[in-house]
Design a protein around this motif. Structure first.
Motif, PDB file in Angstrom:
ATOM      1  N   MET A   1       0.830  -1.200   0.000  1.00  0.00           N
ATOM      2  CA  MET A   1       0.000   0.000   0.000  1.00  0.00           C
ATOM      3  C   MET A   1       0.867   1.254   0.000  1.00  0.00           C
ATOM      4  O   MET A   1       1.990   1.208   0.478  1.00  0.00           O
ATOM      5  CB  MET A   1      -0.910  -0.018   1.219  1.00  0.00           C
ATOM      6  N   ARG A   2       0.301   2.340  -0.530  1.00  0.00           N
ATOM      7  CA  ARG A   2       1.110   3.565  -0.613  1.00  0.00           C
ATOM      8  C   ARG A   2       0.493   4.722   0.161  1.00  0.00           C
ATOM      9  O   ARG A   2      -0.736   4.811   0.248  1.00  0.00           O
ATOM     10  CB  ARG A   2       1.234   3.964  -2.075  1.00  0.00           C
ATOM     11  N   TYR A   3       1.385   5.590   0.658  1.00  0.00           N
ATOM     12  CA  TYR A   3       0.899   6.784   1.343  1.00  0.00           C
ATOM     13  C   TYR A   3       1.468   8.028   0.663  1.00  0.00           C
ATOM     14  O   TYR A   3       2.533   7.995   0.036  1.00  0.00           O
ATOM     15  CB  TYR A   3       1.281   6.777   2.842  1.00  0.00           C
ATOM     16  N   TYR A   4       0.714   9.118   0.833  1.00  0.00           N
ATOM     17  CA  TYR A   4       1.138  10.429   0.333  1.00  0.00           C
ATOM     18  C   TYR A   4       0.980  11.395   1.500  1.00  0.00           C
ATOM     19  O   TYR A   4      -0.040  11.357   2.203  1.00  0.00           O
ATOM     20  CB  TYR A   4       0.234  10.841  -0.827  1.00  0.00           C
ATOM     21  N   ILE A   5       1.978  12.242   1.743  1.00  0.00           N
ATOM     22  CA  ILE A   5       1.875  13.150   2.886  1.00  0.00           C
ATOM     23  C   ILE A   5       2.290  14.566   2.506  1.00  0.00           C
ATOM     24  O   ILE A   5       3.240  14.758   1.740  1.00  0.00           O
ATOM     25  CB  ILE A   5       2.708  12.607   4.089  1.00  0.00           C
ATOM     26  N   GLU A   6       1.547  15.547   3.017  1.00  0.00           N
ATOM     27  CA  GLU A   6       1.918  16.962   2.855  1.00  0.00           C
ATOM     28  C   GLU A   6       2.027  17.577   4.232  1.00  0.00           C
ATOM     29  O   GLU A   6       1.189  17.305   5.104  1.00  0.00           O
ATOM     30  CB  GLU A   6       0.828  17.720   2.083  1.00  0.00           C
ATOM     31  N   THR A   7       3.046  18.426   4.411  1.00  0.00           N
ATOM     32  CA  THR A   7       3.297  19.008   5.733  1.00  0.00           C
ATOM     33  C   THR A   7       3.291  20.521   5.661  1.00  0.00           C
ATOM     34  O   THR A   7       3.958  21.111   4.815  1.00  0.00           O
ATOM     35  CB  THR A   7       4.678  18.532   6.247  1.00  0.00           C
ATOM     36  N   TYR A   8       2.541  21.145   6.552  1.00  0.00           N
ATOM     37  CA  TYR A   8       2.510  22.608   6.684  1.00  0.00           C
ATOM     38  C   TYR A   8       3.109  22.973   8.033  1.00  0.00           C
ATOM     39  O   TYR A   8       3.037  22.187   8.985  1.00  0.00           O
ATOM     40  CB  TYR A   8       1.065  23.114   6.606  1.00  0.00           C
ATOM     41  N   GLY A   9       3.667  24.201   8.124  1.00  0.00           N
ATOM     42  CA  GLY A   9       4.040  24.717   9.440  1.00  0.00           C
ATOM     43  C   GLY A   9       5.496  24.559   9.808  1.00  0.00           C
ATOM     44  O   GLY A   9       6.370  24.487   8.946  1.00  0.00           O
ATOM     45  N   CYS A  10       5.729  24.461  11.112  1.00  0.00           N
ATOM     46  CA  CYS A  10       7.083  24.602  11.670  1.00  0.00           C
ATOM     47  C   CYS A  10       7.867  23.286  11.656  1.00  0.00           C
ATOM     48  O   CYS A  10       7.366  22.250  11.241  1.00  0.00           O
ATOM     49  CB  CYS A  10       6.968  25.118  13.104  1.00  0.00           C
ATOM     50  N   GLN A  11       9.087  23.373  12.188  1.00  0.00           N
ATOM     51  CA  GLN A  11       9.975  22.191  12.234  1.00  0.00           C
ATOM     52  C   GLN A  11       9.349  21.050  13.012  1.00  0.00           C
ATOM     53  O   GLN A  11       9.611  19.888  12.729  1.00  0.00           O
ATOM     54  CB  GLN A  11      11.306  22.528  12.942  1.00  0.00           C
ATOM     55  N   MET A  12       8.524  21.408  14.020  1.00  0.00           N
ATOM     56  CA  MET A  12       7.901  20.359  14.822  1.00  0.00           C
ATOM     57  C   MET A  12       7.023  19.480  13.933  1.00  0.00           C
ATOM     58  O   MET A  12       6.997  18.259  14.078  1.00  0.00           O
ATOM     59  CB  MET A  12       7.058  21.035  15.915  1.00  0.00           C
ATOM     60  N   ASN A  13       6.305  20.111  13.002  1.00  0.00           N
ATOM     61  CA  ASN A  13       5.457  19.337  12.099  1.00  0.00           C
ATOM     62  C   ASN A  13       6.292  18.517  11.120  1.00  0.00           C
ATOM     63  O   ASN A  13       5.924  17.401  10.767  1.00  0.00           O
ATOM     64  CB  ASN A  13       4.513  20.270  11.320  1.00  0.00           C
TER      65      ASN A  13
END
Ligand code: SAM
Ligand code: SF4
Length: 438
Positions: free
Chosen positions: A1-13
């Motif tokens: 199975m495959r995942y796709y991820i997008e990240t917004y915000g600071c280094q913590m995220n």
């Protein structure tokens, strides 16, 4: 199975997304860069400013349309998930809403959604450190963040972080050291210790200076950085520790927010411009080549033209190497949201662009002063612009450098003579055309 991820915000995220990816890979997922190929789509969101939430919401709407065709599971993670909880389900198509303390329930939530289409919201708080030590170097094998704290116990009147991330909790020293050891063994050469206010770190009788000392001794071959420092808690012992360990890079990110003492007071920052100035001057005097970067907010409620001009004057005086600059954005539940947001939008924009041009000028001058100097550069990648290939790296003071050289140098620290500058970026060439390998 495959995942796709997008990240917004600071280094913590960014750090949290890295950990989520590790969990997914352990659960036999593989990464895809194309959301339409994914079985699981994740959006890790930020709530610090309204604009950050609006961007994430717009993107979730787009991803929803993709998942309607592919039947993927869509999860909203991070601070906006924590803040809005089940309200996010008003956007039909979202399957999972999960806050930063609840990521251990992500995979079971995915399984339930696949099995019977059930929706999960989990915004449970957990005061413990939730992620274990990473045993792989992840997708950025040369550089890594290591979280040393979560949450924040300050109550800056404009800030939503304490309400979405909870109070400050320090990670046990041994666990930090273990993670640093594992990362360095996996090839990481640049470690950034992260927390909302790293200077508030305590584990038993170990302060942040003690942690910095221990980490830099544990990983003498790696560059060590840290962010974010808080002017209220930044101590002389941190600067003193930096002078004793060659591998701690000469860069401090020290958010000022405003150059007006009355505004700082209303922000409940816990310091005045006098203290701030003293820290910067002491750091620059003690450590040659010290780079100081900052965060600034314009248009805080009640900020007069005179207050704003004090910010501009302090920026000129302290010659920041760079700055992140923001228009004040009232955040629900914060003390400042109840104040009269009296600086008109157009005026906030005018102040922001004036400040950006001052910071750009000051920061370009500091870059230009580096021309002719030899600097240690960690070569991070090879990039191409049209037909031209060049190497791309970072100085110890965190400036970007472009240079020509063989791609084999990626991962090396080389001495580079700076030949020109443009804004905050530098161009240079290898000393005598050769890398000095370290
Ligand atoms: N913990 C860090 C500190 O105390 O400086 C910063 C954390 S915050 C995620 C990053 C920056 O976002 C802050 O330094 C501040 O400049 C900005 N920020 C936070 N809340 C804001 C708001 N309501 N409006 C505009 N900028 C904001
Ligand atoms: Fe927010 Fe202030 Fe904590 Fe930084 S120190 S995260 S600005 S409350």
């Amino acid at each position: 199975m495959r995942y796709y991820i997008e990240t917004y915000g600071c280094q913590m995220n960014v750090y949290d997304s890295g950990k989520l990816e590790e969990t997914l890979k352990e659960g036999s997922f593989s990464w895809t860069k194309d959301p339409s190929e994914a079985d699981f789509i994740l959006v890790n969101t930020c709530s610090v400013r309204q604009h950050a939430e609006e961007r994430a919401l717009a993107r979730i709407n787009e991803l929803k349309r993709i998942k309607e065709k592919t039947k993927a599971v869509l999860a909203v993670c991070g601070c906006m998930a924590q803040r809005l909880g089940p309200e996010i389900f008003r956007m039909r198509g979202v399957d999972i809403v999960i806050g930063p303390d609840a990521y251990s329930t992500l995979l079971p939530a995915f399984e339930r959604s696949r099995a019977n289409g059930s929706r999960t919201v989990d915004t449970t708080r957990d005061s413990r450190f939730r992620f274990g030590v990473s045993n792989r170097s992840g997708a950025r094998p040369l550089k890594a963040f290591v979280s040393i704290m979560k949450g924040c116990s300050n109550m800056c009147s404009f800030c939503i972080v304490p309400s979405v991330r909870g109070p400050a909790v320090s990670r046990p020293l041994e666990e930090v050291l273990e993670e640093v050891r594992a990362l360095v063994a996996g090839g990481v050469r640049d470690v950034t210790l992260i927390g909302q206010n790293v200077n508030a770190y305590w584990d038993g009788d170990v302060s942040f200076a003690g942690l910095l000392e221990a980490v830099s001794s544990e990983a003498p071959a790696a560059r060590i950085r840290f962010t974010t420092s808080h002017p209220k808690d930044m101590s002389e012992s941190v600067i003193e520790t930096m002078t004793r360990h060659e591998n701690i890079c000469e860069h401090i990110h020290l958010p000022l927010q405003s150059g007006s003492d009355t505004v700082l007071e209303r922000m409940h920052r816990g310091y005045g411009t006098g203290r701030y100035r003293k820290i910067v001057n002491a750091a620059r005097k003690t450590i040659p080549g010290m780079s100081i970067t900052t965060d600034l907010i314009v248009g805080f409620p009640g900020e007069t033209l005179e207050d704003f001009e004090k910010t501009c004057a302090l920026v000129e005086e302290l010659e920041f190497d760079s700055a992140f600059m923001f228009k004040f954005s009232p955040r629900p539940g914060t003390e400042a949201a109840a104040l009269n947001d009296d600086v008109p939008r157009g005026e906030k924009e005018r102040r922001l662009s004036q400040l950006i041009s001052i910071v750009s000028r000051v920061s370009s001058q500091r870059s230009a002063a580096l021309i002719g100097k030899s600097m240690e550069v960690l070569i991070e990648t090879e990039r191409t612009k049209g037909e031209v290939r060049f190497l791309h790296g970072k100085t110890r003071c965190n400036r970007t450098v472009q240079l020509n050289g063989s791609p084999e140098l990626v991962g090396e620290i080389a001495d580079v003579v700076i030949s020109s500058s443009s804004g905050i970026s530098l161009r240079g060439s290898l000393t005598h055309g050769q890398p000095s390998r370290r």
